[in-house]
Design a protein around this motif. Structure first.
Motif, PDB file in Angstrom:
ATOM      1  N   UNK A 222       0.828  -1.216   0.000  1.00 31.91           N
ATOM      2  CA  UNK A 222       0.000   0.000   0.000  1.00 31.91           C
ATOM      3  C   UNK A 222       0.859   1.261   0.000  1.00 31.91           C
ATOM      4  N   UNK A 223       1.917   1.274   0.818  1.00 26.40           N
ATOM      5  CA  UNK A 223       2.691   2.509   1.023  1.00 26.40           C
ATOM      6  C   UNK A 223       3.912   2.624   0.125  1.00 26.40           C
ATOM      7  N   UNK A 224       4.377   1.498  -0.418  1.00 26.50           N
ATOM      8  CA  UNK A 224       5.632   1.449  -1.181  1.00 26.50           C
ATOM      9  C   UNK A 224       6.833   1.821  -0.310  1.00 26.50           C
ATOM     10  N   UNK A 225       6.685   1.644   0.987  1.00 24.55           N
ATOM     11  CA  UNK A 225       7.778   1.808   1.935  1.00 24.55           C
ATOM     12  C   UNK A 225       7.888   0.531   2.756  1.00 24.55           C
ATOM     13  N   UNK A 226       9.013   0.347   3.428  1.00 26.47           N
ATOM     14  CA  UNK A 226       9.149  -0.817   4.292  1.00 26.47           C
ATOM     15  C   UNK A 226       8.195  -0.689   5.474  1.00 26.47           C
ATOM     16  N   UNK A 227       7.755  -1.829   5.975  1.00 22.13           N
ATOM     17  CA  UNK A 227       6.869  -1.814   7.135  1.00 22.13           C
ATOM     18  C   UNK A 227       7.554  -1.168   8.332  1.00 22.13           C
ATOM     19  N   UNK A 228       8.825  -1.451   8.525  1.00 20.60           N
ATOM     20  CA  UNK A 228       9.549  -0.855   9.651  1.00 20.60           C
ATOM     21  C   UNK A 228       9.625   0.659   9.516  1.00 20.60           C
ATOM     22  N   UNK A 229       9.812   1.170   8.285  1.00 17.87           N
ATOM     23  CA  UNK A 229       9.852   2.619   8.078  1.00 17.87           C
ATOM     24  C   UNK A 229       8.501   3.251   8.387  1.00 17.87           C
ATOM     25  N   UNK A 230       7.420   2.588   8.020  1.00 17.42           N
ATOM     26  CA  UNK A 230       6.081   3.130   8.313  1.00 17.42           C
ATOM     27  C   UNK A 230       5.811   3.152   9.812  1.00 17.42           C
ATOM     28  N   UNK A 231       6.265   2.130  10.530  1.00 22.03           N
ATOM     29  CA  UNK A 231       6.103   2.125  11.988  1.00 22.03           C
ATOM     30  C   UNK A 231       6.900   3.264  12.609  1.00 22.03           C
ATOM     31  N   UNK A 232       8.107   3.484  12.127  1.00 21.40           N
ATOM     32  CA  UNK A 232       8.906   4.601  12.652  1.00 21.40           C
ATOM     33  C   UNK A 232       8.239   5.931  12.361  1.00 21.40           C
ATOM     34  N   UNK A 233       7.788   6.120  11.127  1.00 23.32           N
ATOM     35  CA  UNK A 233       7.236   7.415  10.719  1.00 23.32           C
ATOM     36  C   UNK A 233       5.908   7.713  11.386  1.00 23.32           C
ATOM     37  N   UNK A 234       5.079   6.692  11.541  1.00 24.95           N
ATOM     38  CA  UNK A 234       3.718   6.910  12.020  1.00 24.95           C
ATOM     39  C   UNK A 234       3.567   6.796  13.536  1.00 24.95           C
ATOM     40  N   UNK A 235       4.456   6.055  14.180  1.00 27.54           N
ATOM     41  CA  UNK A 235       4.292   5.795  15.614  1.00 27.54           C
ATOM     42  C   UNK A 235       5.513   6.223  16.417  1.00 27.54           C
TER      43      UNK A 235
END
Length: 403
Positions: A222-235
């Motif tokens: 969905x995001x075209x980013x790594x899951x770990x990067x999305x967790x860092x950015x969002x949380x």
């Protein structure tokens, strides 16, 4: 409870079975002794004194067999932190409340939060099929990604097999003694779909780490980013969780940390997190985990519609009241007839060397994060209790949540 598998039922057993004696005495570890050192004292930090009985419970848990135990407790705005025992049996370094540990399946609530945020932004729906986002990934032997939704993944009603329940899965680590061995998420998923599904999607409940590996790939699709990067950015970044990390293949824990042990007191701290990925690879502290769950359960991270989804639990016979990466449970405040219970939201994690639980009362007023640095994966894979049975854990839980 295999590595990364939900341990709510196990924790209930750790707390209660030690009192009733329903499990064999061989499940109880010997208390830790550090040669040449005095008694293992409790250390306390925080602006307020810990709840009455918490320090005693944590110390008792060490006497019950955990090398070290950490606890964070909150009552309203009053926070306290307690540690007892040792972080490192080799050096005798004492356990401290600021030390890092592997949070294992507590990771799942971070993952579900990201997916719920994406739904709130209109970028996906919980009713989207896995096939829509990951064509062909969950397919074969009766597995059908077009019939499995994102919601099914997050509340464990997908029916996908979990290969981390197999002793053979961990053979490279336990028999080959290669703690750096790497599994990729897609390898684990491919291994899972070689098996027929446990049930038709939505028709039953079974905890499966595979569900959350697939969920992690959905985040990336969905995001075209790594899951770990999305967790860092969002949380992690918005909440200032600077003592939380998401290693992908690095088997070490860097910085001040608890060492993890099995029943033989073998140090198993070094262990590749690759197989667990979005099912349980994260590392954190009691402070950071408590901060995240306070934000999550008070509605700070999700829109109202998604908050309701988070806390909507499954209703199946013999299944826990499991929401989306979180579980509702009743905490007992005593024993015997007429015992008072308190509702709480719970996440937990158990994997090589570490076991932990995070509890937040349903009114959001009280919290407990409790950590022990012993989890015996080999015992677990044999169907034996992987942690010491402990009256101390029950005492700590009652002290923090019941008042």
């Amino acid at each position: 409870m295999r590595a990364g598998t939900g341990t709510a039922a196990l924790w209930a057993g750790v707390c209660a079975v030690a009192v009733t004696g329903l499990l064999p005495a061989t499940a109880v570890a010997e208390p830790v002794r550090v040669p040449g050192r005095g008694p293992l004292l409790v250390s306390v930090s925080g602006e307020t004194a810990p709840p009455a009985g918490l320090a005693e419970g944590v110390q008792q848990a060490v006497a019950d067999g955990f090398p070290g135990v950490l606890a964070y407790a909150r009552d309203g705005e009053r926070e306290s932190r307690v540690a007892a025992g040792v972080a490192d049996l080799a050096t005798g370094e004492r356990a401290r409340p600021d030390q890092w540990f592997r949070i294992a399946s507590n990771t799942k609530s971070f993952v579900s939060t990201v997916l719920l945020q994406l739904e709130g932004e209109g970028r996906l729906s919980l009713d989207d099929s896995v096939e829509k986002w990951l064509p062909g990934v969950v397919d074969g032997n009766g597995n059908d990604g077009s019939a499995i939704t994102v919601r099914h993944l997050l509340n464990h009603t997908a029916g996908i097999y979990d290969p981390t329940t197999e002793p053979e899965f961990f053979a490279p680590y336990l028999e080959g003694h290669d703690r750096d061995y790497v599994y990729t998420p897609r390898e684990v998923i491919a291994r899972a779909v070689r098996h027929e599904p446990l049930f038709a999607p939505g028709s039953g409940w079974s905890y499966s780490n595979t569900n959350y590996l697939v969920a992690g790939l959905v985040i990336e699709a969905v995001t075209h980013h790594s899951a770990s990067a999305e967790i860092r950015r969002r949380i992690l970044a918005p909440l200032g969780l600077t003592d939380t990390a998401f290693p992908l293949t690095d088997p070490a824990i860097h910085g001040p940390h608890l060492h993890g042990y099995d029943f033989k007191h073998q140090d198993v701290t070094r262990f590749s997190p690759s197989y667990d990925w979005t099912a349980g690879a994260m590392i954190s502290t009691v402070n950071d985990l408590a901060h995240f769950h306070r934000a999550l359960f008070t509605g700070e991270l999700l829109r109202p519609a998604q908050q309701r989804e988070l806390l909507t639990t499954v209703q199946f016979p013999h299944a826990p009241a499991y929401g989306l990466g979180v579980q509702q449970m009743d905490v007992s405040c005593g024993a015997g007839p007429g015992t008072r219970t308190i509702g709480a939201w719970e996440t937990d994690g158990g994997g090589p060397g570490f076991t932990s639980v995070s509890l937040t009362t349903t009114d959001g007023e009280r919290q407990l994060v409790l950590v022990g640095n012993l989890y015996d994966l080999g015992a677990d894979l044999k169907g034996e209790p992987p942690v010491p049975l402990s009256k101390g854990m029950m005492q700590a839980q009652t002290a923090a949540l019941c008042g």
